[in-house]
Design an enzyme around this catalytic site. Structure first.
Site, PDB file in Angstrom:
ATOM      1  N   GLU A 138       0.607  -1.259  -0.339  1.00  0.00           N
ATOM      2  CA  GLU A 138       0.268   0.353   0.225  1.00  0.00           C
ATOM      3  C   GLU A 138       0.380   1.013  -0.118  1.00  0.00           C
ATOM      4  OE1 GLU A 138      -2.873  -0.771   3.057  1.00  0.00           O
ATOM      5  OE2 GLU A 138      -3.768  -2.247   2.305  1.00  0.00           O
ATOM      6  N   LYS A 172     -16.157  -1.562   1.784  1.00  0.00           N
ATOM      7  CA  LYS A 172     -15.074  -2.235   0.724  1.00  0.00           C
ATOM      8  C   LYS A 172     -15.690  -2.574  -0.150  1.00  0.00           C
ATOM      9  CE  LYS A 172     -10.508  -3.074   3.608  1.00  0.00           C
ATOM     10  NZ  LYS A 172      -9.591  -4.457   3.913  1.00  0.00           N
ATOM     11  N   LYS A 224      -8.879   5.030   3.561  1.00  0.00           N
ATOM     12  CA  LYS A 224      -7.973   4.708   3.398  1.00  0.00           C
ATOM     13  C   LYS A 224      -8.142   4.616   2.339  1.00  0.00           C
ATOM     14  CE  LYS A 224      -7.254   1.442   6.242  1.00  0.00           C
ATOM     15  NZ  LYS A 224      -6.658  -0.511   7.322  1.00  0.00           N
TER      16      LYS A 224
END
Length: 434
Positions: free
Chosen positions: A210, A344, A395
């Site tokens: 990430e 998500k 995020k």
């Protein structure tokens, strides 16, 4: 209104070199919508199924030609001719066509690719930005658009890196910024400050999935210490300008009703109560505002205690715990577990179900945090969804790797486009801490 004339799926490659599904939706007016599907590393056991081929001779079994075939041969014929703005109907048809609880027949990657591509085609056809189009088709009522606080994952551990740091993500949240643009600048400056700190200490500065650094630190607390140093190097004040967030991904640490933290000097094996005490100790030392998946997805009794003890001091986010699934989430709300949900899109597998989970959170007084996955693409739709649904937090990784930065850059464009119609909430975005 424009109707669907063609749907075409294909296999492309994600940020980790693994195959994923991309879908094109073409409308009668010539408009195209294209979407690519992300993929997770640490996954909840009750997530919607990501359909893989299983052919070990091809991509080690991770090919997605079955999912692509499902798009082209099963889904496309059922949706061709439908009006593109009927997003809920489109998603409902695919869900019914699949006929399973976890989309294990068609694959969540097939269904989601089509769902998101339809939303993009609809926005293009109606000449609206995706964030505005999504508000319109789901009748989202709000006077303002909220730009999200970026929870930037600058140190990677756990399943996201090959090091001895147990906790999966150490994130910074720039809360004193007046705008998203300034918040992103602050985060980037701390990221560069951290690289300097790690270099000076002789640690590696390679990055994880990430985009965060993955140094082989001695303990979890040391990760927080070097971040504190980085904040100061960047010229900011810890706790005032920058606060911290953690993703423990505790399900990955849980076995036989115990948690094993190899990075801890004392008491590597912990009970649920030990973990809660561990977080309490961290709170005394560091300005942590949010902890995600602090306990295992199967440790609901522990979660109940964690919530009772720390909900007034922390945002407690359920990721593997709730897997963006409204049935599971409602059970958690009814039992008073957590005070926030991670969103998500590929955990549940359609845009409509994603929107429903966010709306359920707001009605219950929970916050919702829009999130990427560790396997990403150049698709930036989650930036639009964060703004469309006013999640207030996002995020999407660190300040490196184009698969992460494309989401941040899209948010910069959206903020510029909205001007005075948008707001950046800073610490107020963590509104479920009560």
């Amino acid at each position: 209104m424009a109707k669907i004339v063609k749907i075409a799926g294909r296999e492309i490659i994600d940020s980790r070199g693994n195959p994923t599904v991309e879908v094109d939706v073409r409308l009668g007016d010539g408009t195209l919508g294209r979407a690519a599907v992300p993929s997770g590393a640490s996954t909840g056991s009750r997530e919607a199924l990501e359909l893989r081929d299983g052919d070990k001779k091809r991509f080690g079994g991770k090919g997605v030609l079955k999912a692509v075939s499902n798009v082209n041969d099963i889904i496309a014929p059922k949706l061709t001719g439908l009006e593109i703005t009927k997003q809920q109907d489109i998603d409902d048809i695919m869900i019914k066509l699949d006929g399973t609880d976890f989309k294990s027949s068609l694959g969540a990657n097939a269904v989601l690719g089509v769902s998101l591509a339809c939303a993009k085609a609809g926005s293009n056809s109606n000449k609206l930005p995706v964030y505005e189009y999504v508000r319109e088709i789901y009748n989202v009522k709000s006077d303002k658009y909220v730009l999200p606080v970026p929870l930037m994952n600058i140190i990677n551990g756990g399943e996201h890196a090959d090091n001895n740091v147990d906790l999966q993500e150490f994130m910074i949240a720039p809360v004193s910024a007046p705008t998203f643009r300034e918040a992103l600048r602050m985060g980037c400056e701390v990221f560069h400050g951290l690289k300097k700190v790690l270099n000076e200490k002789g640690y590696a500065t390679g990055v994880g999935d990430e985009g965060g650094f993955a140094p082989n630190l001695k303990s979890n607390a040391q990760a927080l210490e070097v971040i504190c140093e980085a904040v100061k190097v960047a010229g900011y004040e810890v706790g005032r300008d920058i606060v911290f967030a953690l993703d423990v991904a505790a399900s990955e640490l849980y076995e036989n009703n115990k948690y094993t933290l190899e990075g801890e000097v004392k008491e590597k094996v912990k009970t649920s109560k030990d973990m809660i005490a561990f977080y309490g100790d961290l709170l005394k030392e560091y300005p942590i505002i949010s902890i995600e998946d602090g306990l295992s997805e199967s440790d609901w009794d522990g979660w109940k205690i964690l919530t009772e003890k720390l909900k007034s001091r922390l945002q407690l986010v359920g990721d593997d715990l709730f897997v963006t699934n409204t049935k599971i989430f409602k059970d958690g709300i009814d039992k008073g577990i957590a005070n926030s949900i991670l969103i998500k899109v590929n955990q549940i597998g359609s845009l409509s179900e994603t929107v429903a989970a966010v709306q359920m959170a707001y009605k219950a007084g929970y916050t919702a945090v829009m999130s990427h996955r560790s396997g990403e693409t150049e698709d930036s739709i989650i930036a639009d969804l964060a703004v469309a649904l006013n999640t207030g937090q996002i995020k999407t990784g660190s300040a490196s790797r184009t698969d992460r930065m494309c989401k941040y850059n899209q948010l910069l464009r959206i903020e510029e486009e909205l001007g005075s119609k948008s707001a950046y909430l800073g610490k107020s975005a963590f509104s479920s801490i009560k």
